[in-house]
Design an enzyme around this catalytic site. Structure first.
Site, PDB file in Angstrom:
ATOM      1  N   GLY A  79      37.842  39.245  39.830  1.00  0.00           N
ATOM      2  CA  GLY A  79      38.953  38.436  39.363  1.00  0.00           C
ATOM      3  C   GLY A  79      39.944  38.217  40.486  1.00  0.00           C
ATOM      4  N   GLN A  86      47.724  36.364  44.810  1.00  0.00           N
ATOM      5  CA  GLN A  86      46.889  37.024  45.817  1.00  0.00           C
ATOM      6  C   GLN A  86      46.464  36.087  46.942  1.00  0.00           C
ATOM      7  OE1 GLN A  86      44.161  38.985  42.700  1.00  0.00           O
ATOM      8  NE2 GLN A  86      44.210  40.436  44.389  1.00  0.00           N
ATOM      9  N   CYS A 100      41.454  46.496  43.964  1.00  0.00           N
ATOM     10  CA  CYS A 100      42.134  45.211  44.035  1.00  0.00           C
ATOM     11  C   CYS A 100      41.931  44.636  45.430  1.00  0.00           C
ATOM     12  CB  CYS A 100      43.625  45.416  43.758  1.00  0.00           C
ATOM     13  SG  CYS A 100      44.578  43.896  43.800  1.00  0.00           S
ATOM     14  N   LEU A 101      41.602  43.344  45.502  1.00  0.00           N
ATOM     15  CA  LEU A 101      41.372  42.725  46.816  1.00  0.00           C
ATOM     16  C   LEU A 101      42.625  42.746  47.683  1.00  0.00           C
ATOM     17  CD1 LEU A 101      39.196  39.616  45.830  1.00  0.00           C
ATOM     18  CD2 LEU A 101      38.425  41.802  46.787  1.00  0.00           C
ATOM     19  N   HIS A 152      44.355  43.355  34.308  1.00  0.00           N
ATOM     20  CA  HIS A 152      44.679  43.565  35.724  1.00  0.00           C
ATOM     21  C   HIS A 152      45.200  42.258  36.343  1.00  0.00           C
ATOM     22  CE1 HIS A 152      43.518  45.277  39.868  1.00  0.00           C
ATOM     23  NE2 HIS A 152      43.768  44.000  40.112  1.00  0.00           N
ATOM     24  N   GLU A 153      44.511  41.146  36.039  1.00  0.00           N
ATOM     25  CA  GLU A 153      44.907  39.860  36.644  1.00  0.00           C
ATOM     26  C   GLU A 153      46.243  39.361  36.075  1.00  0.00           C
ATOM     27  OE1 GLU A 153      43.423  39.269  39.233  1.00  0.00           O
ATOM     28  OE2 GLU A 153      41.648  40.478  38.850  1.00  0.00           O
ATOM     29  N   HIS A 159      49.146  40.926  37.715  1.00  0.00           N
ATOM     30  CA  HIS A 159      49.489  40.328  39.016  1.00  0.00           C
ATOM     31  C   HIS A 159      50.557  39.241  38.854  1.00  0.00           C
ATOM     32  CE1 HIS A 159      47.008  41.953  42.202  1.00  0.00           C
ATOM     33  NE2 HIS A 159      45.901  41.864  41.482  1.00  0.00           N
TER      34      HIS A 159
HETATM   35 NI    NI Z   1      44.080  42.846  41.847  1.00  0.00          NI
END
Ligand code: NI
Length: 173
Positions: A46, A51, A95-96, A137-138, A141
Site C-alpha cells: 500500500g 509518501q 512502511c516504505l 495503516h494507509e 498516513h
Molecule cells: Ni506506510
C-alpha cells in the site's frame, strides 16, 4: 505512469494532515497510477500520497494473492473508516517511508471503509485480515500517523533517532 521518489522519515510531509480531494479528475487519476507504479517498484502492499510528497487524501493498495487470480487493487480518494470491529488483531507492519524497521501493531481486526473510486463514485469496502491492517495503516498516513506511533516510546524514539541521523549523513555526505 511514473515512479516517484519516496518521502522517508523524518520528512515533515509524513506528519501533516493531508487535504481532502475536491474532484477526482485526471490529475488525481494520474497521481493514483503513479502511486501504484511506485508502490510496485518498491514492493509495497500500500502507499499513501504523502509518501511521495503529496499532501492529499489518496491511497492505493494491491493485496493480490498469487493463488487468487482475481486482482485486489484499490485506488481510493478521501477514504474514511465508518465502522471497526471490537476484536483486534496483532500484525507485524513495515512502511516504505521507514525502511529497515518493522513492528507489531494492534488494530481492529475488521473495518468498513467508504471512499471515492478513481471515477469519483462513492464506494464501500469491508476488510479483514491483511487488507484491514493495510487500509488502516494507509489511512493513518493521511492523518500524519505512522506505525511506529503504536510501538513503545523507547522503540519509537530509537527508530526516529536513527532515521534522523541517517538523513543527516545522506544530506551532508
Ligand atoms: Ni506506510
Amino acid at each position: 505512469m511514473t515512479i516517484r521518489p519516496l518521502s522517508i522519515l523524518p520528512a515533515p510531509v509524513l506528519r501533516k494532515l493531508a487535504e481532502p480531494v475536491i474532484t477526482v479528475d485526471d490529475d488525481i487519476r494520474q497521481l493514483m497510477n503513479d502511486m501504484l507504479e511506485t508502490m510496485r517498484h518498491e514492493q509495497g502492499l500500500g502507499l499513501a500520497a504523502p509518501q511521495i510528497g503529496v499532501s492529499l487524501r489518496v491511497i492505493v493498495m494491491d493485496c493480490s494473492d498469487e493463488d487468487d487470480p482475481e486482482p485486489m487493487i484499490w485506488k481510493m480518494a478521501n477514504p474514511e473508516i465508518i465502522a471497526a470491529s471490537d476484536d483486534t488483531a496483532r500484525m507485524e507492519e513495515g512502511c516504505l517511508s521507514i525502511p529497515g524497521y518493522r513492528g507489531e501493531v494492534t488494530r481492529p481486526a475488521a473495518v468498513e471503509v467508504k471512499y471515492l473510486d478513481e471515477h469519483g463514485k462513492q464506494q464501500q469496502m469491508q476488510a479483514d485480515g491483511l487488507l484491514a491492517a493495510c487500509v488502516q495503516h494507509e489511512i493513518d498516513h493521511l492523518n500524519g500517523k505512522l506505525f511506529i506511533d503504536y510501538l513503545s516510546r523507547i522503540k519509537r524514539d530509537m527508530i526516529i533517532r536513527k532515521m534522523t541521523k541517517d538523513a543527516r549523513i545522506d544530506r551532508d555526505g
